[in-house]
Design a protein around this motif. Structure first.
Motif, mmCIF file in Angstrom:
data_model
loop_
_atom_site.group_PDB
_atom_site.id
_atom_site.type_symbol
_atom_site.label_atom_id
_atom_site.label_comp_id
_atom_site.label_asym_id
_atom_site.label_seq_id
_atom_site.Cartn_x
_atom_site.Cartn_y
_atom_site.Cartn_z
ATOM 1 N N LEU A 21 -43.435 -25.698 17.473
ATOM 2 C CA LEU A 21 -44.369 -25.066 18.409
ATOM 3 C C LEU A 21 -45.770 -24.980 17.820
ATOM 4 C CD1 LEU A 21 -44.745 -23.406 21.074
ATOM 5 C CD2 LEU A 21 -44.218 -21.371 19.709
ATOM 6 N N GLY A 22 -46.747 -25.463 18.579
ATOM 7 C CA GLY A 22 -48.135 -25.370 18.153
ATOM 8 C C GLY A 22 -48.661 -26.548 17.369
ATOM 9 N N TRP A 23 -47.772 -27.511 17.051
ATOM 10 C CA TRP A 23 -48.191 -28.672 16.271
ATOM 11 C C TRP A 23 -47.779 -29.953 16.996
ATOM 12 C CZ3 TRP A 23 -51.368 -27.569 12.393
ATOM 13 C CH2 TRP A 23 -51.312 -26.275 11.837
ATOM 14 N N PRO A 24 -48.351 -30.226 18.158
ATOM 15 C CA PRO A 24 -47.934 -31.405 18.934
ATOM 16 C C PRO A 24 -48.220 -32.728 18.235
ATOM 17 C CG PRO A 24 -49.944 -30.459 19.842
ATOM 18 C CD PRO A 24 -49.430 -29.480 18.828
ATOM 19 N N ASP A 25 -49.201 -32.747 17.351
ATOM 20 C CA ASP A 25 -49.519 -33.971 16.616
ATOM 21 C C ASP A 25 -48.853 -34.005 15.248
ATOM 22 O OD1 ASP A 25 -51.188 -34.952 18.660
ATOM 23 O OD2 ASP A 25 -52.822 -33.680 17.954
ATOM 24 N N GLY A 26 -48.025 -33.011 14.968
ATOM 25 C CA GLY A 26 -47.266 -32.983 13.731
ATOM 26 C C GLY A 26 -47.946 -32.224 12.603
ATOM 27 N N ILE A 27 -47.152 -31.752 11.688
ATOM 28 C CA ILE A 27 -47.633 -31.091 10.473
ATOM 29 C C ILE A 27 -46.671 -31.449 9.345
ATOM 30 C CG2 ILE A 27 -46.408 -28.948 11.056
ATOM 31 C CD1 ILE A 27 -48.587 -27.434 9.493
ATOM 32 N N SER A 28 -47.200 -31.724 8.178
ATOM 33 C CA SER A 28 -46.341 -32.116 7.062
ATOM 34 C C SER A 28 -45.611 -30.904 6.502
ATOM 35 C CB SER A 28 -47.174 -32.763 5.955
ATOM 36 O OG SER A 28 -47.977 -31.794 5.298
ATOM 37 N N GLU A 31 -29.151 -28.277 11.544
ATOM 38 C CA GLU A 31 -30.108 -28.386 10.434
ATOM 39 C C GLU A 31 -31.487 -28.794 10.967
ATOM 40 O OE1 GLU A 31 -28.216 -31.188 7.917
ATOM 41 O OE2 GLU A 31 -26.475 -29.908 7.564
ATOM 42 N N GLN A 32 -32.261 -27.808 11.396
ATOM 43 C CA GLN A 32 -33.587 -28.059 11.935
ATOM 44 C C GLN A 32 -34.577 -27.047 11.382
ATOM 45 O OE1 GLN A 32 -34.043 -28.934 16.152
ATOM 46 N NE2 GLN A 32 -31.834 -28.951 16.388
ATOM 47 N N ALA A 33 -35.833 -27.456 11.234
ATOM 48 C CA ALA A 33 -36.866 -26.565 10.715
ATOM 49 C C ALA A 33 -37.064 -25.363 11.623
ATOM 50 C CB ALA A 33 -38.177 -27.324 10.553
ATOM 51 N N THR A 34 -37.033 -25.589 12.937
ATOM 52 C CA THR A 34 -37.255 -24.486 13.866
ATOM 53 C C THR A 34 -36.119 -23.464 13.804
ATOM 54 O OG1 THR A 34 -36.322 -25.925 15.579
ATOM 55 C CG2 THR A 34 -38.707 -25.770 15.459
ATOM 56 N N VAL A 35 -34.901 -23.945 13.621
ATOM 57 C CA VAL A 35 -33.760 -23.029 13.465
ATOM 58 C C VAL A 35 -33.882 -22.267 12.151
ATOM 59 C CG1 VAL A 35 -31.248 -22.889 13.230
ATOM 60 C CG2 VAL A 35 -32.262 -24.479 14.869
#
Length: 309
Positions: free
Chosen positions: A49-56, A277-281
């Motif tokens: 959420l908030g990073w539609p173009d991605g974030i490392s 196994e997800q970053a958002t979870v």
């Protein structure tokens, strides 16, 4: 010094928990981070959420650490090798022999995917080569995609990815042979199958994969890539030392509501726990575990209330 909470792991789950606990302004919190893990490798998360173009992962971790430090959380770079519980306290020992003590413990030690050591791979991870179909299946929609896999693990992933794109090539990098029936299933789904080791990934300066070169010199073009080697490492060794219950796949079992384990005072959050196994979870896990750790610490610190007449 005895900390109220020690968080082992400075990845997505550990940092979100640290931010939540720090903002209570009531606890001494330490994060012990070995600076490893999945998030340290990912070049760009696209489903947050908030990073539609991605974030490392590197930037996300740096921002999270700064945010937690501003809330008073302490950090130390170390790898915890041993953990025990005695008389209601947790005792940890780092790689250099440093000792740590805490009233409560959050295990956010994560997992690590098994990657083949291929030139050009790390530059593309998270940008155009992925590991999680739930997180990044969207990125390969109708694109030519190469799946770097091994045996059955690659086979199973191929069928999942086929739902996203008809332009799929499964390269069985380790040559763990499939049965004729399994190969027939791949062919029936229109999945190209190659049983050959890969020499390197071809990519541009933007980290976008262009294809792979096989050891026999053949080049397979691709716009996107996936990895499914199997045999991922689950970092649950400390949990095992503490007597925490583990699932059959060595992920940590925890209460679904509070994320506390069967060992009182020990919580688990992120990829090391039993869930998707997800970053958002992992973020949600970190926040939930921190809330329940706070509740527990509040009970520990309660004094006899004053009764005013």
């Amino acid at each position: 010094m005895t900390y109220d909470t020690i968080i082992i792991g400075g990845g997505i789950a550990g940092l979100q928990a640290a931010i939540q606990l720090g903002r209570y302004s009531a606890h001494q919190v330490l994060v012990i981070d070995a600076a490893q893990g999945r998030s340290s490798l990912c070049r760009s998360y696209h489903n947050i959420l908030g990073w539609p173009d991605g974030i490392s992962g590197e930037e996300l971790r740096a921002r999270g650490k700064l945010q937690a430090a501003r809330a008073g959380v302490e950090f130390v770079s170390d790898k915890v090798l041993r953990a025990s519980k005695r008389a209601g306290l947790f005792y940890l020992e780092g790689s250099g022999g440093t000792k740590y003590t805490a009233k409560t413990l959050l295990l956010a030690t994560g997992i690590m995917d098994r990657f083949p050591e291929l030139p050009g791979l790390r530059e593309t991870l998270g940008r155009s080569v992925y590991v999680c179909p739930d997180c990044d299946g969207y990125e390969i929609q109708d694109r030519s995609t190469v799946l770097i896999g091994s045996g059955i693990s690659g086979l199973n992933m191929a069928f999942i990815l086929r739902q996203r794109t008809p332009h799929l090539t499964y390269i069985n990098h380790e040559k763990n042979a499939l049965s004729p029936k399994q190969r027939d299933h791949l062919e029936a789904q229109g999945i190209i199958y190659i049983e050959e080791a890969i020499a390197r990934l071809e990519s541009g300066e933007d980290g976008m994969i262009r294809g792979v070169t096989l050891e026999n010199g053949r080049t397979v073009s691709a716009e996107r890539g996936f990895i499914a080697m199997g045999g991922n490492s689950v970092h649950s060794e400390l949990a095992e030392q503490l007597g925490v219950e583990l699932h059959k796949n060595r992920h940590i079992e925890a209460n679904r509501r509070s994320l506390m384990t069967n060992v009182e005072g020990v919580w688990a959050a992120g990829d090391v726990a039993v869930h998707a196994e997800q970053a958002t979870v992992a973020m949600g896990d970190g926040a939930i575990a921190a809330i329940w750790i706070h509740k527990t610490l509040q009970k520990m610190k309660q004094t006899v209330p004053l009764h005013l007449s």
